[in-house]
Design a protein around this motif. Structure first.
Motif, PDB file in Angstrom:
ATOM      1  N   ALA A  55       0.819  -1.208   0.000  1.00 43.75           N
ATOM      2  CA  ALA A  55       0.000   0.000   0.000  1.00 43.75           C
ATOM      3  C   ALA A  55       0.856   1.264   0.000  1.00 43.75           C
ATOM      4  CB  ALA A  55      -0.925  -0.007   1.220  1.00 43.75           C
ATOM      5  N   CYS A  56       2.066   1.168   0.576  1.00 43.66           N
ATOM      6  CA  CYS A  56       2.937   2.347   0.646  1.00 43.66           C
ATOM      7  C   CYS A  56       3.288   2.862  -0.747  1.00 43.66           C
ATOM      8  CB  CYS A  56       4.205   2.014   1.421  1.00 43.66           C
ATOM      9  SG  CYS A  56       5.062   0.521   0.875  1.00 43.66           S
ATOM     10  N   ASN A  57       3.710   1.958  -1.637  1.00 42.73           N
ATOM     11  CA  ASN A  57       4.063   2.377  -2.996  1.00 42.73           C
ATOM     12  C   ASN A  57       2.839   2.728  -3.822  1.00 42.73           C
ATOM     13  OD1 ASN A  57       7.025   2.100  -3.022  1.00 42.73           O
ATOM     14  ND2 ASN A  57       6.587  -0.050  -2.617  1.00 42.73           N
ATOM     15  N   ALA A  58       1.700   2.096  -3.503  1.00 45.28           N
ATOM     16  CA  ALA A  58       0.462   2.461  -4.187  1.00 45.28           C
ATOM     17  C   ALA A  58       0.076   3.906  -3.848  1.00 45.28           C
ATOM     18  CB  ALA A  58      -0.657   1.499  -3.793  1.00 45.28           C
ATOM     19  N   VAL A  59       0.278   4.305  -2.592  1.00 42.28           N
ATOM     20  CA  VAL A  59      -0.003   5.687  -2.194  1.00 42.28           C
ATOM     21  C   VAL A  59       0.939   6.648  -2.907  1.00 42.28           C
ATOM     22  CG1 VAL A  59       0.104   7.322  -0.251  1.00 42.28           C
ATOM     23  CG2 VAL A  59      -1.028   5.113   0.037  1.00 42.28           C
ATOM     24  N   THR A  60       2.215   6.273  -3.040  1.00 44.17           N
ATOM     25  CA  THR A  60       3.163   7.139  -3.741  1.00 44.17           C
ATOM     26  C   THR A  60       2.786   7.264  -5.214  1.00 44.17           C
ATOM     27  OG1 THR A  60       4.871   6.312  -2.232  1.00 44.17           O
ATOM     28  CG2 THR A  60       5.600   7.646  -4.069  1.00 44.17           C
ATOM     29  N   LEU A  61       2.297   6.169  -5.808  1.00 42.92           N
ATOM     30  CA  LEU A  61       1.793   6.241  -7.186  1.00 42.92           C
ATOM     31  C   LEU A  61       0.595   7.183  -7.270  1.00 42.92           C
ATOM     32  CD1 LEU A  61       1.981   2.582  -8.555  1.00 42.92           C
ATOM     33  CD2 LEU A  61       3.050   4.597  -9.567  1.00 42.92           C
ATOM     34  N   MET A  62      -0.251   7.160  -6.245  1.00 42.61           N
ATOM     35  CA  MET A  62      -1.384   8.083  -6.203  1.00 42.61           C
ATOM     36  C   MET A  62      -0.885   9.529  -6.140  1.00 42.61           C
ATOM     37  SD  MET A  62      -4.475   8.275  -3.379  1.00 42.61           S
ATOM     38  CE  MET A  62      -4.784   6.528  -3.565  1.00 42.61           C
ATOM     39  N   ARG A  63       0.152   9.771  -5.346  1.00 43.25           N
ATOM     40  CA  ARG A  63       0.737  11.112  -5.274  1.00 43.25           C
ATOM     41  C   ARG A  63       1.317  11.529  -6.623  1.00 43.25           C
ATOM     42  NH1 ARG A  63       5.163  11.830  -2.034  1.00 43.25           N
ATOM     43  NH2 ARG A  63       4.642  14.033  -2.059  1.00 43.25           N
ATOM     44  N   LEU A  64       1.917  10.567  -7.333  1.00 45.24           N
ATOM     45  CA  LEU A  64       2.434  10.854  -8.668  1.00 45.24           C
ATOM     46  C   LEU A  64       1.291  11.238  -9.608  1.00 45.24           C
ATOM     47  CD1 LEU A  64       4.762  10.857 -10.739  1.00 45.24           C
ATOM     48  CD2 LEU A  64       4.328   8.412 -11.083  1.00 45.24           C
ATOM     49  N   ALA A  65       0.161  10.541  -9.500  1.00 42.35           N
ATOM     50  CA  ALA A  65      -0.996  10.854 -10.339  1.00 42.35           C
ATOM     51  C   ALA A  65      -1.532  12.255 -10.040  1.00 42.35           C
ATOM     52  CB  ALA A  65      -2.094   9.808 -10.135  1.00 42.35           C
ATOM     53  N   LEU A  66      -1.625  12.608  -8.764  1.00 43.15           N
ATOM     54  CA  LEU A  66      -2.107  13.939  -8.400  1.00 43.15           C
ATOM     55  C   LEU A  66      -1.152  15.021  -8.893  1.00 43.15           C
ATOM     56  CD1 LEU A  66      -3.273  13.236  -4.732  1.00 43.15           C
ATOM     57  CD2 LEU A  66      -4.740  13.714  -6.691  1.00 43.15           C
ATOM     58  N   THR A  67       0.143  14.745  -8.787  1.00 41.98           N
ATOM     59  CA  THR A  67       1.137  15.706  -9.263  1.00 41.98           C
ATOM     60  C   THR A  67       1.023  15.904 -10.766  1.00 41.98           C
ATOM     61  OG1 THR A  67       2.665  15.133  -7.469  1.00 41.98           O
ATOM     62  CG2 THR A  67       3.609  16.180  -9.426  1.00 41.98           C
ATOM     63  N   ALA A  68       0.899  14.798 -11.495  1.00 45.31           N
ATOM     64  CA  ALA A  68       0.769  14.896 -12.948  1.00 45.31           C
ATOM     65  C   ALA A  68      -0.513  15.621 -13.345  1.00 45.31           C
ATOM     66  CB  ALA A  68       0.797  13.498 -13.574  1.00 45.31           C
ATOM     67  N   ALA A  69      -1.585  15.427 -12.566  1.00 44.24           N
ATOM     68  CA  ALA A  69      -2.856  16.092 -12.874  1.00 44.24           C
ATOM     69  C   ALA A  69      -2.728  17.604 -12.833  1.00 44.24           C
ATOM     70  CB  ALA A  69      -3.938  15.627 -11.913  1.00 44.24           C
ATOM     71  N   LEU A  70      -1.796  18.115 -12.027  1.00 45.74           N
ATOM     72  CA  LEU A  70      -1.617  19.561 -11.925  1.00 45.74           C
ATOM     73  C   LEU A  70      -1.005  20.166 -13.186  1.00 45.74           C
ATOM     74  CD1 LEU A  70      -0.357  19.854  -8.229  1.00 45.74           C
ATOM     75  CD2 LEU A  70      -2.644  20.337  -9.128  1.00 45.74           C
ATOM     76  N   ILE A  71      -0.555  19.317 -14.097  1.00 44.18           N
ATOM     77  CA  ILE A  71      -0.064  19.810 -15.386  1.00 44.18           C
ATOM     78  C   ILE A  71      -1.225  20.335 -16.237  1.00 44.18           C
ATOM     79  CG2 ILE A  71       1.076  19.127 -17.553  1.00 44.18           C
ATOM     80  CD1 ILE A  71       2.651  17.075 -15.920  1.00 44.18           C
ATOM     81  N   ALA A  72      -2.420  19.776 -16.009  1.00 44.89           N
ATOM     82  CA  ALA A  72      -3.578  20.121 -16.843  1.00 44.89           C
ATOM     83  C   ALA A  72      -3.876  21.617 -16.871  1.00 44.89           C
ATOM     84  CB  ALA A  72      -4.807  19.328 -16.381  1.00 44.89           C
ATOM     85  N   PRO A  73      -4.008  22.294 -15.727  1.00 41.97           N
ATOM     86  CA  PRO A  73      -4.301  23.727 -15.790  1.00 41.97           C
ATOM     87  C   PRO A  73      -3.144  24.542 -16.348  1.00 41.97           C
ATOM     88  CG  PRO A  73      -3.936  23.056 -13.526  1.00 41.97           C
ATOM     89  CD  PRO A  73      -4.028  21.799 -14.333  1.00 41.97           C
TER      90      PRO A  73
END
Length: 221
Positions: A55-73
């Protein structure tokens, strides 16, 4: 890992479209997430010592997804704002969750620590670009986004810079100050003078932290 990647991509696209409202930008952000996740998979095969993702690395992957999403705006020309600040805050909050889960499940590793650090660096860079485009702070805010990459670049020239560093609460505190300042700069109500002061104080603290590590590495090479 197979299930975590599409879950992260779905989170990335969902945040990009529903919250940030940038369809094309969300697709670009999704591509950035996939590229980052592929690099993680390759590195995990070589350097991850455990048999399960956890779950630890899955959470970090989630953080990566949120970070990448900030590229959209950024792509859509709508830098900074409350939504960016809120999503970045969630990502920063989860920064403590992945380490806790790793320790609790016995999945601590150098790979996990490096993965977490690189996601922090990517979040800082994206937020610095937001602040540069959507806040009154000048180009000096980029210091808060590029220091990690300058450090890695220096390591390509002087390999001793990339040697392992001891655990340092000063370094961790500097990272929190860096990201907290960048998040604060996304808030539309931030007074111009206060934003400039915060950015400069955090930049000086970050430079000091990196310089402190370089001096230690130089003495112990």
């Amino acid at each position: 890992m197979i299930l975590a990647l599409p879950a992260g991509l779905a989170l990335n696209l969902g945040v990009g479209v529903l919250v940030l409202g940038q369809g094309t930008g969300a697709l670009i952000a999704g591509g950035a997430y996939l590229a980052g996740a592929v690099l993680v998979c390759v590195a995990m095969r070589k350097h991850y010592p455990h048999a399960r993702l956890g779950a630890c690395n899955a959470v970090t992957l989630m953080r990566l997804a949120l970070t990448a999403a900030l590229i959209a705006p950024l792509v859509g020309g709508q830098a900074a704002g409350w939504a960016v600040a809120a999503i970045a805050t969630i990502s920063l909050t989860l920064d403590g969750v992945d380490g806790y889960l790793a320790r609790r499940s016995g999945l601590c590793s150098d790979f996990g620590g490096r993965f977490d650090m690189e996601v922090d660096a990517a979040l800082a860079l994206v937020l610095a670009l937001h602040a540069l485009s959507g806040s009154p702070v000048g180009f000096e805010v980029l210091i808060l986004g590029v220091m990690r990459y300058l450090f890695v670049g220096a390591g390509l020239i002087w390999p001793w810079i990339m040697a392992p560093l001891p655990v340092s609460y000063w370094r961790k505190g500097g990272c929190v100050l860096q990201l907290a300042t960048l998040i604060a700069l996304q808030i539309p109500l931030m007074p111009q003078d206060l934003g400039i002061v915060l950015a400069r104080v955090a930049s000086v603290a970050l430079i000091w932290s990196f310089a402190r590590d370089v001096v230690w590495l130089g003495r112990n090479r």
